[in-house]
Design an enzyme around this catalytic site. Sequence first.
Site, mmCIF file in Angstrom:
data_model
loop_
_atom_site.group_PDB
_atom_site.id
_atom_site.type_symbol
_atom_site.label_atom_id
_atom_site.label_comp_id
_atom_site.label_asym_id
_atom_site.label_seq_id
_atom_site.Cartn_x
_atom_site.Cartn_y
_atom_site.Cartn_z
ATOM 1 N N TYR A 211 1.734 -6.271 17.035
ATOM 2 C CA TYR A 211 2.416 -5.422 16.025
ATOM 3 C C TYR A 211 3.253 -4.344 16.696
ATOM 4 O O TYR A 211 4.363 -4.013 16.290
ATOM 5 C CB TYR A 211 1.095 -5.149 15.223
ATOM 6 C CG TYR A 211 1.450 -3.990 14.235
ATOM 7 C CD1 TYR A 211 2.368 -4.420 13.148
ATOM 8 C CD2 TYR A 211 0.871 -2.724 14.205
ATOM 9 C CE1 TYR A 211 2.390 -3.425 12.192
ATOM 10 C CE2 TYR A 211 1.256 -1.995 13.313
ATOM 11 C CZ TYR A 211 2.213 -2.326 12.449
ATOM 12 O OH TYR A 211 2.198 -1.177 11.182
ATOM 13 N N LEU B 285 0.910 -1.275 -0.144
ATOM 14 C CA LEU B 285 -0.041 0.036 -0.168
ATOM 15 C C LEU B 285 1.071 1.226 0.031
ATOM 16 O O LEU B 285 0.879 1.955 -0.869
ATOM 17 C CB LEU B 285 -0.871 -0.121 1.390
ATOM 18 C CG LEU B 285 -1.846 1.230 1.442
ATOM 19 C CD1 LEU B 285 -2.910 1.259 0.379
ATOM 20 C CD2 LEU B 285 -2.257 1.378 2.933
ATOM 21 N N ASP C 49 13.195 -11.290 -1.004
ATOM 22 C CA ASP C 49 12.684 -11.691 0.278
ATOM 23 C C ASP C 49 13.557 -11.217 1.575
ATOM 24 O O ASP C 49 15.055 -11.249 1.432
ATOM 25 C CB ASP C 49 13.059 -13.382 0.549
ATOM 26 C CG ASP C 49 12.492 -13.724 1.984
ATOM 27 O OD1 ASP C 49 12.045 -12.869 2.675
ATOM 28 O OD2 ASP C 49 12.605 -14.976 2.335
HETATM 29 N N1 LIG Z 1 -0.955 0.667 6.364
HETATM 30 C C1 LIG Z 1 -1.038 1.254 7.449
HETATM 31 O O1 LIG Z 1 -2.053 1.754 8.015
HETATM 32 C C2 LIG Z 1 0.422 1.593 8.146
HETATM 33 C C3 LIG Z 1 0.302 2.613 9.284
HETATM 34 C C4 LIG Z 1 1.489 2.830 9.908
HETATM 35 C C5 LIG Z 1 2.668 2.286 9.649
HETATM 36 N N2 LIG Z 1 2.609 1.305 8.506
HETATM 37 C C6 LIG Z 1 3.824 0.589 8.097
HETATM 38 O O2 LIG Z 1 4.272 0.992 6.713
HETATM 39 C C7 LIG Z 1 4.878 -0.007 6.196
HETATM 40 C C8 LIG Z 1 4.144 -0.340 4.945
HETATM 41 O O3 LIG Z 1 2.962 -0.746 5.185
HETATM 42 P P1 LIG Z 1 1.759 -1.257 4.053
HETATM 43 O O4 LIG Z 1 0.461 -0.915 4.722
HETATM 44 O O5 LIG Z 1 2.225 -0.480 2.780
HETATM 45 O O6 LIG Z 1 1.950 -2.767 3.981
HETATM 46 P P2 LIG Z 1 1.636 -3.800 3.011
HETATM 47 O O7 LIG Z 1 0.255 -3.368 2.210
HETATM 48 O O8 LIG Z 1 1.020 -5.196 3.863
HETATM 49 O O9 LIG Z 1 2.733 -4.187 2.304
HETATM 50 C C9 LIG Z 1 4.012 -4.944 2.752
HETATM 51 C C10 LIG Z 1 5.141 -5.007 1.758
HETATM 52 O O10 LIG Z 1 5.996 -6.037 2.297
HETATM 53 C C11 LIG Z 1 6.306 -6.826 1.405
HETATM 54 N N3 LIG Z 1 6.525 -8.078 2.021
HETATM 55 C C12 LIG Z 1 5.937 -8.873 2.903
HETATM 56 N N4 LIG Z 1 6.727 -9.904 3.333
HETATM 57 C C13 LIG Z 1 7.875 -9.692 2.700
HETATM 58 C C14 LIG Z 1 9.242 -10.511 2.719
HETATM 59 N N5 LIG Z 1 9.332 -11.715 3.356
HETATM 60 N N6 LIG Z 1 10.328 -10.010 1.923
HETATM 61 C C15 LIG Z 1 9.971 -8.844 1.093
HETATM 62 N N7 LIG Z 1 8.722 -7.960 1.059
HETATM 63 C C16 LIG Z 1 7.958 -8.680 2.001
HETATM 64 C C17 LIG Z 1 4.977 -7.079 0.572
HETATM 65 O O11 LIG Z 1 5.266 -7.781 -0.514
HETATM 66 P P3 LIG Z 1 3.888 -8.673 -1.351
HETATM 67 O O12 LIG Z 1 2.786 -7.986 -0.999
HETATM 68 O O13 LIG Z 1 4.600 -8.612 -2.734
HETATM 69 O O14 LIG Z 1 4.258 -9.835 -0.526
HETATM 70 C C18 LIG Z 1 4.444 -5.602 0.226
HETATM 71 O O15 LIG Z 1 5.227 -5.112 -0.675
HETATM 72 C C19 LIG Z 1 5.065 -1.100 7.296
HETATM 73 O O16 LIG Z 1 6.184 -1.140 7.810
HETATM 74 C C20 LIG Z 1 3.865 -0.729 7.974
HETATM 75 O O17 LIG Z 1 4.231 -1.296 9.500
HETATM 76 C C21 LIG Z 1 1.588 1.075 7.773
#
Ligand SMILES: NC(=O)c1ccc[n+]([C@@H]2O[C@H](COP(=O)([O-])OP(=O)(O)OC[C@H]3O[C@@H](n4cnc5c(N)ncnc54)[C@H](OP(=O)(O)O)[C@@H]3O)[C@@H](O)[C@H]2O)c1
Length: 309
Positions: free
Chosen positions: A129, A11, A41
């Site tokens: 988390y 996202l 990975d």
């Molecule tokens: N979304 C929120 O509301 C929010 C709020 C505050 C902070 N954050 C932080 O922002 C960051 C991004 O969050 P997001 O919402 O964008 O998360 P997301 O949509 O779940 O995306 C996670 C990313 O991590 C990748 N990933 C998962 N397992 C992996 C692995 N073993 N090796 C390499 N890549 C891997 C996924 O790849 P694939 O999908 O291709 O597997 C995807 O690109 C995170 O650190 C999260 O904690 C998010």
Amino acid sequence: MRAVIFGASGLLGRSVMRAFNDMTVTGTGFSRTAPGLARADATSADDIDRLLGRAQPDVVVNCVGERRPQRWAATPDQARDKNVDAARLLAQSTRQCGARLLHISTDYVFDGKAAPYRPDSPPNPLNAYGRWKLLAEHAVRAACPDAAILRLPVLYGPAQFAAETNLTELARQVGARAPVELDDVCVRYPTHTDEAAEVCRWLAGALVRGQRLGAVAHWSAEQGFTKYQMAVLIADRFGLPAGHIRPGEADAVSGDRPIDCRLDCRDLPEALGTVRRHFTTEFPPVVEPWLLPAEPISTLRKDFHAPCV
Ligand SMILES: NC(=O)c1ccc[n+]([C@@H]2O[C@H](COP(=O)([O-])OP(=O)(O)OC[C@H]3O[C@@H](n4cnc5c(N)ncnc54)[C@H](OP(=O)(O)O)[C@@H]3O)[C@@H](O)[C@H]2O)c1
């Protein structure tokens, strides 16, 4: 500037890729692939080293993580690996290759009892988390002392599936018209992914220029809403019935969801205020595809006025 974005299929990562598109940028995906993304990975030091060796970046942005509660519960070891081990390995490799690191963290490192939170406010996570993300911050700091850590609140933006964001999941619940109780106690600060990505861009530039930054930065939208308030706002904006949505307090009474984690963002420069997006004007196009009505939504209500919350 050469950048590597880990988690570019996610996202936030997708928005960061767009915000960095005038740089030489390599993005990675893991289970999702897309043209132009490399597969890596982030829990494998070999994969990370190989990629960074090829890309020779000036800056690495770590958008890898597992933030979905169902996943923390179903596969806690994997979720921990993605949140903690990946952060540590990425920090170690980034330092070894001489690049700077921007690591993404969360407001969930706080307990929500004493907002607003400054970057040096004492963390006290309430759930797995938040604890993992705090461990990740410590691991990043230890492996790569000059990394920048950016804490963000709940994000929304163009989603690939309804459950990808809280907001699009709420839209689905509004559109589905089945009775639902939504928490009306815990306040969230939904922040657009493109806004967060612009902040990442600024921080990445500052890191590469060698600008002195605090170890941790906060960014957040200013408007706060409960889930119930967001759902009512969605229904109101699209002229949909809201009678099936009842206010509740499930998140608040669960004991593992913070009540209010408002982040104090004053340490980032005032100039960044120009990237601010206002939730009440930005959410409609994001939620519209997920309202699942029987017939297409014709027009937005012209008499809609967002309540001040
Ligand atoms: N979304 C929120 O509301 C929010 C709020 C505050 C902070 N954050 C932080 O922002 C960051 C991004 O969050 P997001 O919402 O964008 O998360 P997301 O949509 O779940 O995306 C996670 C990313 O991590 C990748 N990933 C998962 N397992 C992996 C692995 N073993 N090796 C390499 N890549 C891997 C996924 O790849 P694939 O999908 O291709 O597997 C995807 O690109 C995170 O650190 C999260 O904690 C998010």
